[in-house]
Design a protein around this motif. Structure first.
Motif, PDB file in Angstrom:
ATOM      1  N   THR A  13       4.018  18.461  -3.097  1.00 48.36           N
ATOM      2  CA  THR A  13       2.568  19.461  -2.787  1.00 48.36           C
ATOM      3  C   THR A  13       1.893  21.180  -2.824  1.00 48.36           C
ATOM      4  OG1 THR A  13       4.668  20.867  -0.571  1.00 48.36           O
ATOM      5  CG2 THR A  13       3.414  18.960  -0.243  1.00 48.36           C
TER       6      THR A  13
ATOM      7  N   ASN B 150       1.218  -1.186   0.132  1.00 46.02           N
ATOM      8  CA  ASN B 150       0.195   0.440   0.343  1.00 46.02           C
ATOM      9  C   ASN B 150       0.812   1.271   0.218  1.00 46.02           C
ATOM     10  OD1 ASN B 150      -1.858   1.333   0.214  1.00 46.02           O
ATOM     11  ND2 ASN B 150      -2.675   0.842   2.490  1.00 46.02           N
ATOM     12  N   ARG B 151       0.300   1.806  -1.261  1.00 45.85           N
ATOM     13  CA  ARG B 151       1.894   3.268  -1.278  1.00 45.85           C
ATOM     14  C   ARG B 151       1.454   4.895  -1.368  1.00 45.85           C
ATOM     15  NH1 ARG B 151       5.759   0.661  -5.788  1.00 45.85           N
ATOM     16  NH2 ARG B 151       6.066  -1.300  -4.920  1.00 45.85           N
ATOM     17  N   PRO B 152       1.723   5.209  -1.264  1.00 51.98           N
ATOM     18  CA  PRO B 152       0.733   6.902  -1.046  1.00 51.98           C
ATOM     19  C   PRO B 152       1.174   7.057  -2.821  1.00 51.98           C
ATOM     20  CG  PRO B 152       2.722   7.044   0.423  1.00 51.98           C
ATOM     21  CD  PRO B 152       2.401   5.328   0.352  1.00 51.98           C
ATOM     22  N   ILE B 153       0.070   8.189  -2.818  1.00 49.25           N
ATOM     23  CA  ILE B 153       0.599   8.481  -4.000  1.00 49.25           C
ATOM     24  C   ILE B 153       1.135  10.255  -3.778  1.00 49.25           C
ATOM     25  CG2 ILE B 153      -0.508   9.930  -6.236  1.00 49.25           C
ATOM     26  CD1 ILE B 153      -2.841   8.050  -5.832  1.00 49.25           C
ATOM     27  N   GLY B 154       2.163  10.226  -4.294  1.00 48.95           N
ATOM     28  CA  GLY B 154       3.198  11.382  -4.084  1.00 48.95           C
ATOM     29  C   GLY B 154       2.572  12.514  -5.099  1.00 48.95           C
TER      30      GLY B 154
END
Length: 138
Positions: free
Chosen positions: A14, A7-11
């Motif tokens: 910012t 489960n990888r967050p979308i980066g």
């Protein structure tokens, strides 16, 4: 058969602070441009008593824009096409900033011609009331 997908967050980048406020882009929130006037201020120094000039002191077709207004008009396709071709061919020579600038200068030239011919060169008093619609009854 297949391994469990991590489960990888979308980066990414910012968001920049303050970019969500678009109110500064609205015309009503912009400062008024400085306008040249053809009259001296009154003794009280009231800026409201000074009327802005749409024409520079020199006789030319250059217009000092105080504010703009949208206008719809109809003309023959032949006249429109001829005007557009003329604009395209000469705008860089005559210094037209845009199609609207070209049209405004053309109208202003006719207005000045009629004021000279029918009103001793004096300006007609402008108003923003509606013009009659439809064909004249003649």
């Amino acid at each position: 058969m297949s391994a469990e997908t991590p489960n990888r967050p979308i980066g990414g980048l910012t968001p920049r602070a303050g970019t969500h406020d678009l109110s500064r882009l609205q015309a009503r929130n912009r400062p008024e441009p400085k306008v040249e006037t053809d009259q001296e201020p009154t003794a009280a120094g009231s800026a409201a008593a000074v009327k802005p000039s749409r024409m520079p002191a020199k006789k030319s077709a250059t217009v000092v824009v105080v504010s703009t207004a949208r206008m719809t008009t109809y003309l023959s396709a032949i006249t429109r096409d001829r005007a557009r071709a003329t604009y395209r061919a000469t705008s860089h020579i005559e210094g037209d900033k845009s199609w609207s600038d070209f049209v405004e200068r053309a109208i202003l030239a006719e207005v000045e011609r009629r004021e000279l011919a029918h009103h001793a060169g004096e300006r007609y008093e402008g108003d923003s009331s509606s013009l009659p619609v439809g064909r004249p009854l003649s």
